[in-house]
Scaffold this active site. Sequence first.
Site, PDB file in Angstrom:
ATOM      1  N   LYS A 137       0.804  -1.244  -0.040  1.00 21.04           N
ATOM      2  CA  LYS A 137       0.142   0.218  -0.046  1.00 21.04           C
ATOM      3  C   LYS A 137       0.918   1.278   0.009  1.00 21.04           C
ATOM      4  CE  LYS A 137      -2.668   3.356   0.510  1.00 21.04           C
ATOM      5  NZ  LYS A 137      -4.062   3.550   0.330  1.00 21.04           N
ATOM      6  N   CYS A 158      -2.833  11.209   1.741  1.00 29.26           N
ATOM      7  CA  CYS A 158      -2.041   9.752   1.318  1.00 29.26           C
ATOM      8  C   CYS A 158      -1.089   9.873   0.709  1.00 29.26           C
ATOM      9  CB  CYS A 158      -3.187   9.268   0.425  1.00 29.26           C
ATOM     10  SG  CYS A 158      -4.718   9.091   1.002  1.00 29.26           S
TER      11      CYS A 158
HETATM   12  N1  SAJ Z   1      -1.308  14.863  -8.730  1.00 31.02           N
HETATM   13  C1  SAJ Z   1      -0.556  15.648  -9.612  1.00 31.02           C
HETATM   14  N2  SAJ Z   1      -0.355  15.277 -10.785  1.00 31.02           N
HETATM   15  C2  SAJ Z   1      -0.752  14.278 -11.221  1.00 31.02           C
HETATM   16  C3  SAJ Z   1      -1.665  13.362 -10.275  1.00 31.02           C
HETATM   17  C4  SAJ Z   1      -1.878  13.901  -9.025  1.00 31.02           C
HETATM   18  O1  SAJ Z   1       0.072  17.017  -9.124  1.00 31.02           O
HETATM   19  O2  SAJ Z   1      -0.529  13.803 -12.351  1.00 31.02           O
HETATM   20  C5  SAJ Z   1      -1.435  15.545  -7.388  1.00 31.02           C
HETATM   21  C6  SAJ Z   1      -2.964  15.924  -7.224  1.00 31.02           C
HETATM   22  O3  SAJ Z   1      -3.133  17.119  -7.565  1.00 31.02           O
HETATM   23  C7  SAJ Z   1      -3.034  15.900  -5.536  1.00 31.02           C
HETATM   24  C8  SAJ Z   1      -2.171  14.684  -5.307  1.00 31.02           C
HETATM   25  O4  SAJ Z   1      -1.232  14.322  -6.406  1.00 31.02           O
HETATM   26  O5  SAJ Z   1      -2.640  16.980  -4.843  1.00 31.02           O
HETATM   27  C9  SAJ Z   1      -2.739  13.235  -4.992  1.00 31.02           C
HETATM   28  O6  SAJ Z   1      -3.905  13.176  -5.877  1.00 31.02           O
HETATM   29  P1  SAJ Z   1      -4.395  11.634  -6.506  1.00 31.02           P
HETATM   30  O7  SAJ Z   1      -5.467  11.931  -7.269  1.00 31.02           O
HETATM   31  O8  SAJ Z   1      -3.171  11.213  -7.237  1.00 31.02           O
HETATM   32  O9  SAJ Z   1      -4.417  10.593  -5.291  1.00 31.02           O
HETATM   33  P2  SAJ Z   1      -5.354  10.750  -3.875  1.00 31.02           P
HETATM   34  O10 SAJ Z   1      -4.500  11.404  -2.928  1.00 31.02           O
HETATM   35  O11 SAJ Z   1      -6.471  11.466  -4.042  1.00 31.02           O
HETATM   36  O12 SAJ Z   1      -5.493   9.202  -3.659  1.00 31.02           O
HETATM   37  C10 SAJ Z   1      -4.360   8.303  -3.629  1.00 31.02           C
HETATM   38  C11 SAJ Z   1      -4.593   7.175  -4.570  1.00 31.02           C
HETATM   39  N3  SAJ Z   1      -3.492   6.335  -4.679  1.00 31.02           N
HETATM   40  C12 SAJ Z   1      -2.978   6.089  -6.028  1.00 31.02           C
HETATM   41  O13 SAJ Z   1      -3.624   6.482  -7.121  1.00 31.02           O
HETATM   42  C13 SAJ Z   1      -1.499   5.075  -5.947  1.00 31.02           C
HETATM   43  C14 SAJ Z   1      -5.792   6.253  -4.206  1.00 31.02           C
HETATM   44  O14 SAJ Z   1      -5.915   5.038  -5.028  1.00 31.02           O
HETATM   45  C15 SAJ Z   1      -5.604   5.724  -2.666  1.00 31.02           C
HETATM   46  O15 SAJ Z   1      -6.552   4.850  -2.160  1.00 31.02           O
HETATM   47  C16 SAJ Z   1      -5.483   7.010  -2.047  1.00 31.02           C
HETATM   48  O16 SAJ Z   1      -4.424   7.796  -2.430  1.00 31.02           O
HETATM   49  C17 SAJ Z   1      -5.145   6.660  -0.431  1.00 31.02           C
HETATM   50  O17 SAJ Z   1      -6.158   6.665   0.290  1.00 31.02           O
HETATM   51  O18 SAJ Z   1      -4.158   6.132   0.041  1.00 31.02           O
END
Ligand code: SAJ
Length: 406
Positions: A210, A264
Amino acid sequence: MARETQKIVVVGLGYIGLPTASMLATKGHTVLGVDVNEAAVNTINSGRIHIIEPDLDILVRSAVNSGNLRASTVPEEGDTFILAVPTPFKEENGNPKAPDLSYVETATRAIAPYVREDNLVILESTSPVGTTQFIQQIIESMRPELKGKVHFAHCPERVLPGHILRELVDNDRIIGGTSKMALTKAKALYKTFCNGAILETDSRTAELSKLVENSFRDVNIAFANELSVVCDRLGISVWETIGLANRHPRVNILQPGPGVGGHCIAVDPWFIVASAPDEARLIRTAREVNDAKPHWVIEKVRAKAERFRTPVIGCLGLTFKANIDDMRESPSMDIVQMLMASNIGTVMACDPNVAAEKVPFPLHDLKDVIRQADILLLLVDHEEFLEIDPQIVKDKVVIDTKGVLR
Ligand code: SAJ
């Protein structure tokens, strides 16, 4: 054969516990949701919700109306216990990013008096390696007569905020058991609502898997964020560069932004760093690169502000990502507050997804911000901002951290 239903106690009724409890209840299990937040408990018992997530209100209402879901501040006996409480940071021996297991420990101590022989205790919270064994030790030390007679598993949640209900059902699920019986019992339970594959392993491997998923994403976002800074130095569009590079069949670069937020991805990699500080060099550096991005954005604004006496800086977006209301660990919020504390100019903030009472400064209408801003700083790609006509902003200084106003 009729599917076996059971009594399940879910501790922690937040973004993970509440959807899981409601899902299990709609599949016929009898579910008691437990939370220390009395207001949340009362809200849920009246069939409503205290957090924002698409369609969760409908699921909770139907679970409560069916009589299968109740909430309480106190646990009861059951067949299975699911812990879904937060694991934030704490300061420890000079490390400000050490995992804080106090919520897990408190929840474990709260259920210990209710655990019976042959029960299954599942940890869903994202946790450092060894936490499932830690909860086993707590329960076995509080209830020595149950030693070896209770089953423990780590079944990490992997759902994406904004798509929780779909991903709860469709995603593959990792089950890390401390015994064969724990695996068998946990597998049977998740099969009642999970359509994805159920993947069996031991608890420590499940815990690390995870953390690795979120670290993988963090490292890849750090690569994109570093590229954005490199491209800026070279006067080249990062968006065009990534778009072109991604046409290679084995290249898939993520998108840069103002930094990484949420509870996360900006948190979990530190749990790996804390347990292997000398080895997790890339993971630590990625965190540092992503954490540095908000400061880089501020310096960008400062440089652009030099040509004005007191510029109005219009900041678009406060949440940690698009089309949600969640501001936890949000780099956009940090940037807005740092700009407000600086003497660079007058800050006007706007976020159509955030209620005025949730922030300690005034929020402005999008039209007013666009009209009055000298510098327009786009921080979140909310759908309302995607509709901004580039013609209206063509005479402004635009700093677009998400590349949507091109
Ligand atoms: N982000 C970027 N560039 C990208 C993608 C995301 O800057 O190309 C940023 C977003 O703006 C945000 C952060 O990353 O600030 C996180 O956003 P996210 O949509 O990637 O993820 P979370 O935090 O909403 O959810 C993540 C997910 N993990 C993965 O995709 C590996 C989700 O599946 C998990 O369940 C969750 O963390 C968790 O609870 O751990």
